[in-house]
Design an enzyme around this catalytic site. Sequence first.
Site, PDB file in Angstrom:
ATOM      1  N   ALA A  45       0.850  -1.194   0.000  1.00 51.54           N
ATOM      2  CA  ALA A  45       0.000   0.000   0.000  1.00 51.54           C
ATOM      3  C   ALA A  45       0.882   1.239   0.000  1.00 51.54           C
ATOM      4  O   ALA A  45       1.983   1.226   0.553  1.00 51.54           O
ATOM      5  CB  ALA A  45      -0.924   0.010   1.215  1.00 51.54           C
ATOM      6  N   ASP A  46       0.394   2.294  -0.642  1.00 41.76           N
ATOM      7  CA  ASP A  46       1.112   3.563  -0.625  1.00 41.76           C
ATOM      8  C   ASP A  46       0.158   4.693  -0.974  1.00 41.76           C
ATOM      9  O   ASP A  46      -0.953   4.444  -1.455  1.00 41.76           O
ATOM     10  CB  ASP A  46       2.288   3.569  -1.595  1.00 41.76           C
ATOM     11  CG  ASP A  46       3.443   4.425  -1.077  1.00 41.76           C
ATOM     12  OD1 ASP A  46       3.184   5.568  -0.634  1.00 41.76           O
ATOM     13  OD2 ASP A  46       4.584   3.964  -1.100  1.00 41.76           O
ATOM     14  N   GLN A  47       0.614   5.921  -0.695  1.00 37.80           N
ATOM     15  CA  GLN A  47      -0.199   7.109  -0.948  1.00 37.80           C
ATOM     16  C   GLN A  47       0.602   8.164  -1.689  1.00 37.80           C
ATOM     17  O   GLN A  47       1.818   8.255  -1.519  1.00 37.80           O
ATOM     18  CB  GLN A  47      -0.663   7.745   0.369  1.00 37.80           C
ATOM     19  CG  GLN A  47      -1.749   7.010   1.091  1.00 37.80           C
ATOM     20  CD  GLN A  47      -2.187   7.763   2.325  1.00 37.80           C
ATOM     21  OE1 GLN A  47      -1.360   8.145   3.138  1.00 37.80           O
ATOM     22  NE2 GLN A  47      -3.471   7.979   2.463  1.00 37.80           N
ATOM     23  N   GLY A  79      -3.103   3.641  -2.976  1.00 38.30           N
ATOM     24  CA  GLY A  79      -3.050   2.428  -3.778  1.00 38.30           C
ATOM     25  C   GLY A  79      -2.876   1.219  -2.890  1.00 38.30           C
ATOM     26  O   GLY A  79      -2.249   1.293  -1.822  1.00 38.30           O
TER      27      GLY A  79
END
Length: 198
Positions: free
Chosen positions: A74-76, A111
């Site tokens: 996950a990442d932003q 994401g």
Amino acid sequence: MTDLVLASKSAARAAMLEATGLTVRLVPANIDERALDEAWAAEGRSPAEIARLLAEAKAVAVSRAHPEAVVIGADQTLALGERRFSKAQSLAEARANLLALRGRTHHLHSGVAAARGGVMLFAEVATADMTMRNFSEAFLDAYLASVGGRILSSVGCYQFESEGIQLFDRIEGDYFTILGMPLLPLLAGLRREGLIPS
């Protein structure tokens, strides 16, 4: 039971998953996020696409080392118009970023991806529109003094789940997306792949 690994050291993301009843192990991904982010931005990729690509890169990297597990990445990313923001490196930079976001609406893209054995299973991205209020500089200074270096781990320099909520007038989007992982699309993907009960 599916062996689930979260390609992160984020206690908040782990807590989100565990609150759903899933058991996860944390194995941080060893990738240069900033270099990848900058390279994809130079190619003209959108902030939303970069959030998805970073999540995929984390999931694939860790899944190669743990091929038996289903690995979640996950990442932003955060964008204000054409300007993209990265995690601040200092409280002075965090202050400048928050002043730039003050009184305006920015877009927070989260994401999430799942991989097994180095192969992508699925990836999703969700966006929240975040409108900061026109707070005073005195409020900002008090906020920074209270939260300190903790906000350097957040791309937006706020911890929405705690004192950072006071920075905002309005949000449009999913709470989990704001915290850094679009949980409903992730759970739907895991069910679709037969990895959790449907």
